[in-house]
Each structure stands twice: as structure tokens, then as C-alpha cells.
Design a protein around this motif. Structure first.
Motif, PDB file in Angstrom:
ATOM      1  N   THR A   1       0.834  -1.207   0.000  1.00  0.00           N
ATOM      2  CA  THR A   1       0.000   0.000   0.000  1.00  0.00           C
ATOM      3  C   THR A   1       0.868   1.256   0.000  1.00  0.00           C
ATOM      4  O   THR A   1       0.585   2.216  -0.725  1.00  0.00           O
ATOM      5  CB  THR A   1      -0.937  -0.003   1.221  1.00  0.00           C
ATOM      6  OG1 THR A   1      -1.734  -1.189   1.185  1.00  0.00           O
ATOM      7  CG2 THR A   1      -1.835   1.219   1.243  1.00  0.00           C
ATOM      8  N   HIS A   2       1.932   1.257   0.796  1.00  0.00           N
ATOM      9  CA  HIS A   2       2.834   2.407   0.863  1.00  0.00           C
ATOM     10  C   HIS A   2       3.473   2.691  -0.502  1.00  0.00           C
ATOM     11  O   HIS A   2       3.542   3.850  -0.944  1.00  0.00           O
ATOM     12  CB  HIS A   2       3.913   2.180   1.917  1.00  0.00           C
ATOM     13  CG  HIS A   2       4.969   3.235   1.922  1.00  0.00           C
ATOM     14  ND1 HIS A   2       4.750   4.492   2.442  1.00  0.00           N
ATOM     15  CD2 HIS A   2       6.241   3.233   1.446  1.00  0.00           C
ATOM     16  CE1 HIS A   2       5.849   5.226   2.292  1.00  0.00           C
ATOM     17  NE2 HIS A   2       6.761   4.476   1.696  1.00  0.00           N
TER      18      HIS A   2
ATOM     19  N   GLN B   1       0.758   4.147  -2.864  1.00  0.00           N
ATOM     20  CA  GLN B   1       0.390   5.517  -2.511  1.00  0.00           C
ATOM     21  C   GLN B   1       1.525   6.501  -2.786  1.00  0.00           C
ATOM     22  O   GLN B   1       1.276   7.637  -3.186  1.00  0.00           O
ATOM     23  CB  GLN B   1      -0.055   5.583  -1.054  1.00  0.00           C
ATOM     24  CG  GLN B   1      -1.395   4.903  -0.837  1.00  0.00           C
ATOM     25  CD  GLN B   1      -1.865   4.935   0.602  1.00  0.00           C
ATOM     26  OE1 GLN B   1      -1.087   5.161   1.528  1.00  0.00           O
ATOM     27  NE2 GLN B   1      -3.160   4.693   0.798  1.00  0.00           N
ATOM     28  N   THR B   2       2.762   6.074  -2.604  1.00  0.00           N
ATOM     29  CA  THR B   2       3.910   6.928  -2.929  1.00  0.00           C
ATOM     30  C   THR B   2       3.939   7.230  -4.427  1.00  0.00           C
ATOM     31  O   THR B   2       4.193   8.366  -4.839  1.00  0.00           O
ATOM     32  CB  THR B   2       5.227   6.247  -2.491  1.00  0.00           C
ATOM     33  OG1 THR B   2       5.177   6.008  -1.086  1.00  0.00           O
ATOM     34  CG2 THR B   2       6.425   7.117  -2.811  1.00  0.00           C
TER      35      THR B   2
END
Length: 193
Positions: free
Chosen positions: A71-72, A75-76
Motif C-alpha cells: 500500500t505504501h 500511494q507513494t
């Protein structure tokens, strides 16, 4: 003894890969292996040998960490207005295929004392097992490759084995200027670009 159990949700059970061999150990053997596992985890963490993208095989690492990392990364990329592509893979027959000689060399590279290296060199050779499936029991035979999937040592040994591969792959991708993130959990992985 190795008990062969069928994998769930297979349409056919006429191929060996439709089954999972699980090694059964006595209680004292399990206790000793847990102590060894704790020592392996401590030393590998202290020497920063485990690649950050290897999210299993150590305490406090779980499938939740894979989801959070994935997810990180997505999203980045979104913040940078980039699209994200993912390739999911599975290393088939991973545990039964680990090369003992290479695993011993990797354990040596982690900076263990010679007596630990010697222990694993001896632990991994001259192993024997037999298969038990339903009412059938095979004769005892030599096992020259692989680690027991049911052993408490399997997760940390597989983590050590794949960490070296990840470092090599990551360096190769950097040299080729290919921006790919890697996430691995046991023998399943993600390439994220």
C-alpha cells in the motif's frame, strides 16, 4: 518421518505438486530447533543480513506487513502521479529444492561462528526420511536437498537463502536503471514498478 497431506482446493490429485510433505519431529528436537532459530534470528538481524523486502522468517513480521508495504509503495507512486504495475510470482517446490551447500555458504556469510556453520553443514547432510500417506509407509531413503517444511527452522533458513538472491537482483536492477520494488513472503513475491 514425513507425512504427505493433500493441498486444499486442487482439482486433481494425480501430480506430486498437489501434496505437501510435512516432517514430524519429537518434542525435544522441536525445542532444540526453536532455540537454534532464536539464535539465527538474533544474529542475522544484528548483522543486517536480511533484506528489508523479505517480510517473513523473523519475529514480528507477518502478511500484514506485506499489505502495508505494498500500500505504501502504491500511494507513494500516486503522490508522484505515477502508475503502478505488479507481477506476482510463486517459487514452486521452494522448500524441497534448497541447495544444502549454498545454504551452508550463506550461513557462513552471515558471520556465524565456525561451530554454528559446522552444525548446519552436518544438520543438512546424511538426512533420511520416509513418507507416510494414508495407510502407506515408504522405505527410509536419503534426503540430499531441501529443508523440512514443517520444521521451525524452515522460515529463517528460507529467509537467509532468498535474502542473498534479493540483494543480487536489486543490485542488477539498479545497474540496469530499472525502478522495481521487491516484496517477498516465504516463496511468494511481488515485483512492483
Amino acid at each position: 518421518m514425513t507425512v504427505v497431506i493433500p493441498k486444499l482446493n486442487k482439482t486433481l490429485y494425480d501430480l506430486p505438486k498437489s501434496f505437501r510433505p510435512i516432517i514430524l519431529l519429537n518434542t525435544v528436537g522441536k525445542l532444540i530447533k526453536k532455540v537454534i532459530r532464536e539464535r539465527l534470528q538474533f544474529t542475522t538481524a544484528a548483522n543486517n543480513f536480511i533484506h528489508l523486502s523479505k517480510l517473513d522468517g523473523l519475529k514480528f513480521k507477518s502478511m500484514t506487513d506485506v499489505g502495508i508495504a505494498f500500500t505504501h509503495i502504491i500511494q507513494t507512486d500516486w503522490v508522484k502521479n505515477l502508475s503502478t504495475s505488479t507481477l506476482i510470482f510463486d517459487i514452486a517446490q521452494f522448500f524441497p529444492s534448497l541447495n544444502h551447500h549454498l545454504l551452508t555458504l550463506i550461513i557462513k556469510k552471515v558471520c556465524f561462528d565456525n561451530y554454528i556453520i559446522s552444525f548446519f553443514a552436518n544438520y543438512l547432510i546424511d538426512r533420511k526420511t520416509n513418507y507416510f500417506w494414508n495407510n502407506f509407509m515408504s522405505p527410509i531413503f536419503n534426503v540430499n536437498i531441501g529443508v523440512g517444511q514443517g520444521s521451525v527452522l524452515s522460515p529463517i533458513l528460507s529467509t537467509l537463502y532468498l535474502s542473498l538472491f534479493i540483494y543480487i537482483l536489486e543490485n542488477r536492477l539498479k545497474n540496469l536503471k530499472i525502478p522495481i520494488s521487491i516484496i517477498l513472503f516465504v516463496d511468494d513475491g511481488l515485483f512492483i514498478s
